[in-house]
Design an enzyme around this catalytic site. Structure first.
Site, PDB file in Angstrom:
ATOM      1  CG  LEU A 208      -1.812  -1.110   1.441  1.00 41.99           C
ATOM      2  CD1 LEU A 208      -2.430  -0.927   2.759  1.00 41.99           C
ATOM      3  CD2 LEU A 208      -3.110  -0.945   0.333  1.00 41.99           C
ATOM      4  CG  HIS A 209       2.434   3.518  -3.265  1.00 40.36           C
ATOM      5  ND1 HIS A 209       2.101   2.269  -3.818  1.00 40.36           N
ATOM      6  CD2 HIS A 209       2.522   4.298  -3.979  1.00 40.36           C
ATOM      7  CE1 HIS A 209       1.756   2.475  -5.181  1.00 40.36           C
ATOM      8  NE2 HIS A 209       2.372   3.649  -5.284  1.00 40.36           N
ATOM      9  NE  ARG A 210      -2.085   3.715  -7.205  1.00 40.16           N
ATOM     10  CZ  ARG A 210      -1.237   4.179  -8.147  1.00 40.16           C
ATOM     11  NH1 ARG A 210      -1.236   5.413  -8.176  1.00 40.16           N
ATOM     12  NH2 ARG A 210      -0.541   3.351  -9.233  1.00 40.16           N
ATOM     13  CB  THR A 244       3.060   2.986   3.391  1.00 39.48           C
ATOM     14  OG1 THR A 244       2.786   3.061   2.115  1.00 39.48           O
ATOM     15  CG2 THR A 244       1.879   2.291   4.365  1.00 39.48           C
ATOM     16  CG  ASP A 287      -2.077   1.227  -2.940  1.00 36.97           C
ATOM     17  OD1 ASP A 287      -0.831   0.773  -3.350  1.00 36.97           O
ATOM     18  OD2 ASP A 287      -2.172   2.025  -2.044  1.00 36.97           O
TER      19      ASP A 287
END
Length: 369
Positions: A208-210, A244, A287
């Site tokens: 996850l990073h968005r 994140t 994502d």
């Protein structure tokens, strides 16, 4: 023999390195050229950059623009100015950009304004969501590039619908698959999965990073709580992006993840290590854009926590599904069928996802030079 072609190949952020590598190696093998590897310096720490260069058998960049972090405008502006200066000092015949990060657009703009021809690897992908900076980068880069190398047939249709002349569009396939097949022996030999005590086909990989997922503390908390519930039945390995990690710490959620016995939090992984984890996963939760493609190629079910995707071919293939954070738990349970080997065996790969896209890019470049 004709003059040696001067080519700049732009590497910017980690998601692009896997696309740069096969093009670099194919150019070295197939073409007489003066090739300069230019790193924008957007990802500048060892885990986010140097490790990937080593894994992908890329040399140290010839030039590092040293752009660093900053807002989208700052990164784009600094890259544009720095690359323009580089082109003034040594003008290339072609600038090849990949993907959709800020440096992709900045270097394409700088080259175009100087009359330098631009080739774009992974052209034509569209999410139709202009709130994503990457979508803006994709659309504008394709508008100015001279040669558009597409990974899938839907990308061709997107470009045609935007009025791009057919002569500029060349369907070559997916270079990400080239990288995987090139590195497959090392990926299969890696010990990352075993070192983590993970059993093949019995765990989930999460990335996850968005901003849409990690910048809102409430949404991030929902995801953390859901991952905790999933991990009670299915172990999770979660390489945590630096951005994140900062958001988790800021929201007081990192300790909650650490308290979950079924979740292994890792530092960002190099390409070989990460793909060793992914190839053994029962399911991917992400994502990321690239992981949607990799899981499609590997016939691994993927749950993408986004409202849109610029890679709809992964949806039509049936391996990828878009889900909201609050739908994730049910979606994981519903995807359990994919552990069935007969399901995986029935999956077909998209056309030209065959490990030879970079070779077709070089042949295309020869034809248009």
């Amino acid at each position: 023999m004709g003059a040696v072609l001067k080519i700049d190949l732009i590497a910017a952020a980690r998601p692009n390195f896997m696309k740069v590598a096969p093009v670099y190696h194919a150019l070295r093998r197939q073409m007489r050229c003066d090739l300069r590897l230019v790193h924008s310096g957007q990802h500048y720490d060892a885990n986010m950059s140097q490790t990937f260069f080593q894994d992908l058998a890329l040399p140290d960049p010839d030039i590092n623009l040293g752009v660093g972090s900053g807002t989208h405008a700052e990164q784009t502006g600094r890259t544009l100015m720095a690359y323009e200066r580089l082109c003034i000092d040594r003008r290339p015949d072609w600038t090849i950009v990949v993907g959709d990060v800020n440096a992709t657009l900045a270097c394409a703009l700088a080259a175009t304004k100087m009359g330098i021809r631009v080739g774009h690897v992974e052209s034509g992908l569209r999410s139709r969501d202009r709130s994503m900076p990457e979508e803006v980068n994709r659309v504008l880069t394709d508008a100015v590039a001279d040669l558009l190398w597409t990974p899938s047939s839907d990308a061709n249709e997107n470009l045609r619908s935007e009025g791009i002349p057919e002569a500029r569009i060349d369907f070559v396939g997916n270079v990400m698959i080239d990288t995987f097949e090139f590195m497959r022996p090392r990926i299969e030999a890696a010990s990352t999965r075993a070192d983590q005590g993970l059993v093949f086909g019995s765990y989930a990989v999460v990335t996850l990073h968005r901003p849409s997922n990690v910048d809102d503390p409430a949404r991030l908390a929902t995801l953390v709580n859901t991952l905790g519930r999933i991990s009670a039945d299915l172990p999770i390995v979660f390489p945590v992006h630096p951005r994140t990690r900062a958001r988790l710490e800021g929201a007081g959620l990192l300790s909650r993840l650490r308290a979950c016995a079924g979740i292994r939090l890792l530092e960002p992984q190099g390409y070989v290590s990460f793909m060793n984890l992914l190839t053994g996963a029962a399911i991917a939760i992400t994502d990321s854009g690239g992981m949607q493609e990799e899981t499609t190629y590997l016939s691994i079910p993927c749950l993408t926590i986004r409202d849109t995707t610029e890679r709809p071919v992964t949806l039509t293939q049936g391996t990828n599904q878009l889900v909201r954070a609050e739908q994730l738990l049910d979606a994981v349970h519903a995807a359990s069928f994919a552990a069935d080997e007969s399901w995986r065996a029935a999956q077909k790969r998209p056309p030209l996802w065959d490990g030879h896209a970079a070779e077709r890019i070089v042949e295309s470049l020869k034809r248009h030079t």
